[in-house]
Design a protein around this motif. Structure first.
Motif, mmCIF file in Angstrom:
data_model
loop_
_atom_site.group_PDB
_atom_site.id
_atom_site.type_symbol
_atom_site.label_atom_id
_atom_site.label_comp_id
_atom_site.label_asym_id
_atom_site.label_seq_id
_atom_site.Cartn_x
_atom_site.Cartn_y
_atom_site.Cartn_z
ATOM 1 N N ILE A 312 -31.527 17.511 -4.130
ATOM 2 C CA ILE A 312 -30.498 17.567 -5.161
ATOM 3 C C ILE A 312 -29.716 18.859 -4.983
ATOM 4 N N LEU A 313 -28.395 18.749 -4.971
ATOM 5 C CA LEU A 313 -27.558 19.938 -5.048
ATOM 6 C C LEU A 313 -27.313 20.204 -6.522
ATOM 7 N N LEU A 353 -40.982 15.919 -9.408
ATOM 8 C CA LEU A 353 -41.084 14.781 -8.495
ATOM 9 C C LEU A 353 -41.185 15.186 -7.025
ATOM 10 N N GLY A 354 -41.214 16.481 -6.752
ATOM 11 C CA GLY A 354 -41.337 16.915 -5.364
ATOM 12 C C GLY A 354 -40.086 16.664 -4.555
ATOM 13 N N VAL A 355 -38.927 16.947 -5.141
ATOM 14 C CA VAL A 355 -37.638 16.804 -4.474
ATOM 15 C C VAL A 355 -37.076 18.205 -4.215
ATOM 16 N N ALA A 356 -36.495 18.414 -3.054
ATOM 17 C CA ALA A 356 -35.872 19.707 -2.769
ATOM 18 C C ALA A 356 -34.688 19.919 -3.706
ATOM 19 N N PHE A 357 -34.464 21.187 -4.080
ATOM 20 C CA PHE A 357 -33.387 21.519 -5.017
ATOM 21 C C PHE A 357 -32.655 22.740 -4.483
ATOM 22 N N TRP A 358 -31.345 22.591 -4.263
ATOM 23 C CA TRP A 358 -30.534 23.719 -3.800
ATOM 24 C C TRP A 358 -29.772 24.294 -4.979
#
Length: 419
Positions: A312-313, A353-358
């Motif tokens: 997610i950006l 949820l273990g999602v990358a976040f920028w």
């Protein structure tokens, strides 16, 4: 067919809708990125391991297919300037794997994707409405949010810049009632591509190093939802599918069958969700409803593209006019409160949820950085304090690509240390 197409081009019939000439990247004055809330700009970098494994396999020579990154979002994505810089940087490191997926034809005035010029004639364009209410009818469209329906002899033309030549063409769509498909000309070779009554994605190998691809409809009513142009071999391709004004709710309204066919054909190693600005400007934003929607779309993408990493950006800084004692230099602008709410939801859901976040907001410089960037000697933000200038997009895209490569290099170093 070749002679007919040559006549059409010579007659200038494709000149009505060409994209603007491409502008090469140039060195710009450095602007240090802000620190933000994530180390090196990226929270949960371990969520990118599927992407990192694919890149490492390619560098080691054990993978012989391009790594595909798919970004879906709003106007920041539609302009392809930020994603274009990321594409250029990753391709410089890993090689050019192709331009990636594109909307069909010319979806709107001013459309100017990087690395390719697109023109079209004779296609009826239909765009899904923005933020459709629950239960409202919506055209059956895929991830681009638009579909093109042919009249007889409708033509699409894709001209790739040097270095971005294609050796693979893909088309997602369906045939019309007359059961006729498309005629393809590329590299001086003409072939027919049949689609089907139901949504399907077809892939065709082209002569090596093709720079010009032409799609000619053989009948009325054929539907094209997306086109992709890639290479055989290694490298990175990055697709940017965005719409001005789009929100996560628009992604949720995309036709399930079409989206499933596209994701299956494209096999992305990373899917980037770049929504949030328009939600943040919505005075009626329901934080709980937005969180439910975000969780549902992450679950949907994981179901339809189980091998892809997700990132997610976070919503960037942006300002609204009409503030009292705002944070801008003129005191007349301030971030809408909803933007902070959106970022909070995005960050919490990504962590859960273990999602990358920028942390886009932080890397810009935090609150009111949109005003500071607009007032630079070389402005990085437009006067609206929402959208980036070309120079600013080049800068922030470079920050994003650098953060991704920093995380990748840290992961590869950890893998080497564990052996």
């Amino acid at each position: 067919m070749k002679a007919a197409l040559a006549g059409l081009l010579a007659a200038g019939l494709l000149c009505a809708a060409p994209a603007a000439a491409q502008t090469p990247y140039v060195v710009i004055a450095p602007e240090p990125p802000g620190r933000g809330v994530c180390p090196d700009g990226l929270c949960q970098p371990q969520a990118l391991e599927p992407l990192f494994k694919a890149l490492a396999a390619m560098e080691a020579g054990s993978r012989q297919t391009p790594v595909h990154i798919l970004q879906i979002g709003d106007s920041h994505t539609a302009g392809d300037r930020i994603s274009g810089k990321v594409r250029a940087d990753l391709q410089r490191r890993f090689g050019r794997g192709g331009r990636g997926a594109l909307p069909p034809g010319v979806p709107y005035d001013g459309y100017a994707p990087l690395q390719v010029t697109v023109a079209a004639r004779g296609w009826v364009m239909e765009t899904a409405p923005l933020q459709p209410p629950a239960g409202a009818p919506s055209p059956r469209v895929g991830l681009s949010g638009v579909r093109a329906t042919s009249t007889r002899d409708a033509l699409m033309a894709f001209d790739l810049e040097p270095g971005s030549e294609a050796s693979v063409l893909g088309v997602c769509g369906r045939e019309g009632a007359d059961n006729k498909g498309l005629s393809i000309e590329a590299g001086g070779v003409g072939r027919e591509m049949r689609l089907g009554a139901d949504e399907v994605c077809r892939r065709m190998t082209l002569p090596d190093g093709v720079r010009q691809v032409r799609l000619l409809a053989l009948g009325d009513g054929a539907v094209v939802d997306s086109v992709w142009l890639n290479r055989v071999g290694t490298g990175v391709s990055l697709s940017s599918l965005g719409r001005v004004g789009a929100t996560l709710r628009d992604l949720a309204s995309r036709d399930e069958t079409t989206v499933a066919a596209e994701l299956n054909a494209w096999s992305p190693g990373l899917i980037i969700l770049a929504f949030g600005t328009n939600e943040g400007f919505d005075g009626a934003l329901d934080a709980s409803g937005y969180e439910t929607l975000l969780r549902a779309q992450i679950a949907r993408l994981r179901r339809l593209a189980p091998d892809a990493a997700l990132m997610i950006l976070g919503a960037p800084d942006a300002l609204r006019n009409g503030a009292m004692n705002g944070c801008s230099v003129d005191r007349l602008r301030a971030p809408p409160p909803g933007l902070a709410v959106v970022r909070d939801v995005q960050g919490r859901v990504a962590a859960d949820l273990g999602v990358a976040f920028w942390d886009w907001h932080g890397r810009m410089g935090g609150d009111c950085s949109a005003d500071r960037l607009a007032l630079r000697g070389e402005p990085f933000m437009r006067s609206d304090r929402v959208h980036f200038t070309n120079a600013g997009a080049d800068w922030i895209g470079g920050v994003l690509s650098a953060d991704l490569l920093t995380a990748y290099d840290a992961w590869t170093a950890a893998q080497a240390g564990a052996e």
